[in-house]
Design an enzyme around this catalytic site. Sequence first.
Site, PDB file in Angstrom:
ATOM      1  N   ASP A 112      51.808   3.738 -48.320  1.00  0.00           N
ATOM      2  CA  ASP A 112      50.591   4.269 -48.923  1.00  0.00           C
ATOM      3  C   ASP A 112      49.819   5.144 -47.949  1.00  0.00           C
ATOM      4  OD1 ASP A 112      49.920   2.138 -47.275  1.00  0.00           O
ATOM      5  OD2 ASP A 112      49.115   0.895 -48.869  1.00  0.00           O
ATOM      6  N   ASP A 152      42.910  -9.786 -52.154  1.00  0.00           N
ATOM      7  CA  ASP A 152      42.861  -9.834 -53.619  1.00  0.00           C
ATOM      8  C   ASP A 152      44.262  -9.783 -54.228  1.00  0.00           C
ATOM      9  OD1 ASP A 152      43.624  -7.232 -53.183  1.00  0.00           O
ATOM     10  OD2 ASP A 152      41.987  -6.306 -54.306  1.00  0.00           O
ATOM     11  N   HIS A 175      46.681  -7.580 -53.493  1.00  0.00           N
ATOM     12  CA  HIS A 175      47.328  -6.266 -53.628  1.00  0.00           C
ATOM     13  C   HIS A 175      48.465  -6.104 -52.624  1.00  0.00           C
ATOM     14  CE1 HIS A 175      44.324  -4.687 -50.530  1.00  0.00           C
ATOM     15  NE2 HIS A 175      45.436  -4.147 -50.091  1.00  0.00           N
ATOM     16  N   GLU A 184      46.201  -2.234 -56.575  1.00  0.00           N
ATOM     17  CA  GLU A 184      45.103  -3.158 -56.809  1.00  0.00           C
ATOM     18  C   GLU A 184      45.340  -3.953 -58.097  1.00  0.00           C
ATOM     19  OE1 GLU A 184      43.176  -3.681 -54.509  1.00  0.00           O
ATOM     20  OE2 GLU A 184      42.143  -1.945 -53.680  1.00  0.00           O
TER      21      GLU A 184
HETATM   22  C1  GLP Z   1      45.804  -2.484 -46.657  1.00  0.00           C
HETATM   23  C2  GLP Z   1      47.194  -1.900 -46.810  1.00  0.00           C
HETATM   24  C3  GLP Z   1      48.209  -2.935 -47.237  1.00  0.00           C
HETATM   25  C4  GLP Z   1      48.049  -4.168 -46.390  1.00  0.00           C
HETATM   26  C5  GLP Z   1      46.685  -4.766 -46.571  1.00  0.00           C
HETATM   27  C6  GLP Z   1      46.458  -6.010 -45.720  1.00  0.00           C
HETATM   28  O1  GLP Z   1      45.053  -2.437 -47.805  1.00  0.00           O
HETATM   29  N1  GLP Z   1      47.240  -0.804 -47.711  1.00  0.00           N
HETATM   30  O2  GLP Z   1      49.518  -2.390 -47.144  1.00  0.00           O
HETATM   31  O3  GLP Z   1      49.032  -5.113 -46.743  1.00  0.00           O
HETATM   32  O4  GLP Z   1      45.717  -3.794 -46.179  1.00  0.00           O
HETATM   33  O5  GLP Z   1      46.082  -5.669 -44.428  1.00  0.00           O
HETATM   34  P1  GLP Z   1      46.167  -6.596 -43.183  1.00  0.00           P
HETATM   35  O6  GLP Z   1      47.629  -6.757 -42.887  1.00  0.00           O
HETATM   36  O7  GLP Z   1      45.468  -5.874 -42.069  1.00  0.00           O
HETATM   37  O8  GLP Z   1      45.527  -7.874 -43.559  1.00  0.00           O
END
Ligand code: GLP
Length: 259
Positions: free
Chosen positions: A66, A135, A137, A142
């Site tokens: 992404d 949440d 995702h 989302e």
């Molecule tokens: C972001 C990314 C996701 C990731 C999520 C969790 O929103 N787009 O790909 O999995 O955050 O992040 P973290 O690993 O820092 O908790």
Amino acid sequence: MAEVVIVGDSGAAGTLVAEAIVSLIEERPDAVLGLATGSTPLPVYEALAARSQGLDLSRVRGFALDEYVGLPAGHPESYRSVITREVVEPLGLVPERIQVPNGAAETIQHAGADYEAAIQAAGGVDLQILGIGTDGHIGFNEPGSSFASLTRVKTLTEQTRRDNARFFDSIDDVPMHCITQGLGTILRARHLVLLAFGAGKAAAIAAALEGPLSANLPGSAVQLHPRATVVLDEAAASELQHADYYRYAYANKPAWQGI
Ligand code: GLP
């Protein structure tokens, strides 16, 4: 059902997943990796960098999950910059072989279709690394994202913008929109490896793995995949109903199977 592996800490998870990636690259030197950003996959990249001596990574290809829409080119928190800094440079990957969705405003209308075409032209993703948001995702899909969705522009929830504000000066600087591989795109990868650490992810993990399949909880899409591995620390696994069974199954798994 995904295979759930509960390990002592994120370092052990990184080593385990890095080993699986090494085996893949030894077997297929031009393997296609699906790369996730966020803090969760960092131990994997670190373990892989530590393990990469003597491993030829020059033909490895990669697709990021992404990207934010509308950040200026070269912004340090654009996922292009993050992937360059945290993955491409430490591993010595060939930058031209690593693609990130294009979040530039001028081309955004066809950026999703272009990205899908590029993934298909590469023969698809062999191993997709995933984190999960609080949440539920995955990528930036989302709640409400279709299980059939492909790469497209999405609007970030307030929750995700708050979670990601730590990387920016304030929440107001976190972009409102993103471009993300869809759940349908992610499900086409040949092997999914979802990681989660810490108590803050426990509820999302329990809902994703043991709750009903629901677009409301995008991470539950992993239940549809024939080869999904979920690697957790104890805290992230703490709300799983069947944790003892997962431990038992993994402890009794023939070593040659790997993950
Ligand atoms: C972001 C990314 C996701 C990731 C999520 C969790 O929103 N787009 O790909 O999995 O955050 O992040 P973290 O690993 O820092 O908790």
